[in-house]
Design an enzyme around this catalytic site. Structure first.
Site, short mmCIF file in Angstrom:
data_model
loop_
_atom_site.label_atom_id
_atom_site.label_comp_id
_atom_site.label_asym_id
_atom_site.label_seq_id
_atom_site.Cartn_x
_atom_site.Cartn_y
_atom_site.Cartn_z
N SER A 113 -3.84 -10.02 8.01
CA SER A 113 -3.29 -8.68 8.14
C SER A 113 -2.62 -8.61 9.50
CB SER A 113 -4.41 -7.63 8.04
OG SER A 113 -3.89 -6.34 8.30
N ASP A 115 -7.18 2.82 12.82
CA ASP A 115 -5.92 3.56 12.71
C ASP A 115 -6.08 4.90 12.00
OD1 ASP A 115 -4.46 1.73 14.12
OD2 ASP A 115 -3.78 0.62 12.35
N ARG A 146 0.35 4.03 17.50
CA ARG A 146 -0.10 4.97 16.47
C ARG A 146 0.15 6.44 16.83
NH1 ARG A 146 0.79 1.09 13.65
NH2 ARG A 146 -0.83 0.02 12.45
N ASP A 172 0.82 -1.22 0.00
CA ASP A 172 0.00 0.00 0.00
C ASP A 172 0.85 1.26 0.00
OD1 ASP A 172 -2.35 -1.45 -0.01
OD2 ASP A 172 -2.59 -1.39 2.17
#
Length: 402
Positions: free
Chosen positions: A176, A124, A95, A15
């Protein structure tokens, strides 16, 4: 007129590799790729060359591990923050630090925009963008995965091949995975069925409890004001201590978590986590608090722990609420010092003992031997007053129901 510059949170995966080219063309902008090391083991090799080969004009690799431990993990541990009583918040804790690092680089390199590779249905995106708004509200935020034309991984791979973007992935992993030193999150594939037991290949670091050693491991963990500082009498910095507990816990199958959780965006999601060190430390820390915190503080702190966990999960780390909660938590941790002995055995963590100079346990009051110093006669008056309100209520109810 100079070009716009976009700082992107870069992992080196498909990505974010495609994002560099896509953003560069769409905005006619220079791209600064930023990677933060939070202790992940995968996709951190040759990232600078990969980013530059993909079209970035600049790259920053930041070792954030010590900062992560000292200023994020330990705060969450002292607070007892477990989201919905299970998840130790590894990804969620990382994060805001990654987002802050991206903002710092963006400001240092005169970027005008920030970009992340989060999807439109995950947590996220919220965590990144709320942090951006808190730290750099003047910077425009871009979220390519919410708007670009690619509807599948195969479409992204085709785009990468067409534009000579170096990506190693050609086949979709069934899962994932996000990893840092505090834990690993695994989702997607067969895990999307809540009735499906997690396949062994979903787990990345932990031994199956059935295959774990037949001999238990016993570990002494020493805390100072809520922070673990030593294992088995050996003083250690936070990073080394977590790494050692991750190895020990993983070998004994400790730290496997399976939960259906409530996401920020309003959906339920089935997640698998591996968090050996976090599981062990939260358990030991809580048991030491049972020994050292006054009753009402211990019980009220459970409410604060849930509030703190929700705050982290929901992406509002950089908020006045967190700072206010930190004040309460720090006050409670002044006496949370001592040693906790635990046993790791086939997926479980068992308490063997605990001791503290701040212990509120008084053996002479608790004992049922001749050494007992508790005033038993005082109990009668205490019980009379304690139950007086309910006794009065019952008398009135009985009188008026005749």
């Amino acid at each position: 007129m100079s070009k716009d510059k976009i700082a992107i949170a870069y992992s080196g995966g498909l990505d974010t590799s495609v994002m560099i080219k896509w953003l560069k063309d769409r905005y006619d902008a220079e791209i600064v790729a930023v990677t933060g090391n939070l202790g992940q083991q995968k996709e951190i090799e040759n990232l600078e060359q990969k980013a530059l080969d993909t079209g970035a004009s600049g790259f920053s690799f930041l070792d954030l591990r010590a900062d992560f431990v000292e200023n994020y993990i330990w705060k969450a541990l002292k607070a007892g923050a477990l989201y919905e009583d299970v998840y130790p918040l590894a990804t969620a804790l990382g994060r805001p630090l990654l987002a802050k690092a991206l903002v710092d680089v963006a400001l240092e390199t005169d970027c005008t925009m920030l970009a992340h590779g989060c999807t439109g249905k995950g947590n996220d995106q919220v965590r990144f963008e709320v942090t951006f708004a808190s730290l750099a509200p003047h910077l425009k935020v871009l979220a390519p995965l919410r708007e670009w034309e690619f509807t599948s991984r195969e479409a992204e791979i085709a785009y990468a091949l067409e534009h000579d973007i170096p990506v190693s992935a050609t086949k979709k992993s069934p899962y994932s995975i996000d990893e840092n030193i505090w834990g690993i999150s695994i989702e997607c594939g067969v895990l999307e069925d809540p009735m499906m037991p997690p396949p062994e290949d979903a787990y990345q670091i932990t031994t199956s409890p059935e295959k774990a050693p037949d001999r238990a491991a016993v570990i002494d963990i020493e805390f100072e004001q809520g922070i673990p500082i030593a294992l088995d009498g050996r003083k250690m910095d936070g990073l080394a201590l977590i790494e050692e507990l991750n190895r020990a816990g993983a070998a004994h199958g400790v730290g496997r978590l399976d939960m259906v959780e409530n996401r920020v965006v309003g959906i339920k999601s089935r997640e698998i986590y591996e968090a050996p060190a976090a599981t062990i430390l939260h358990f030991a820390h809580r048991e030491l608090e049972r020994l050292t915190l006054e009753k009402t503080v211990f019980q009220y702190k459970k409410n604060i722990a849930q509030d703190y966990a929700n705050l982290i999960y929901n992406g509002t780390w950089f908020s006045p609420m967190r700072e206010a909660l930190d004040g309460f938590v720090e006050a409670t941790q002044k006496t949370v010092s001592g040693l906790v002995r635990v046993k790791l055995f086939k997926g479980s963590v068992t308490l063997l003992g605990r001791t503290s100079p701040w212990s509120l346990y008084n053996e002479e009051l608790a004992t049922y031997t001749e050494a007992d110093t508790f005033n038993h006669k005082a109990a009668e008056g205490f019980i009379h007053l304690y139950g007086l309100g309910l006794k009065t209520y019952s008398e009135v109810q009985a009188r008026n129901s005749r």
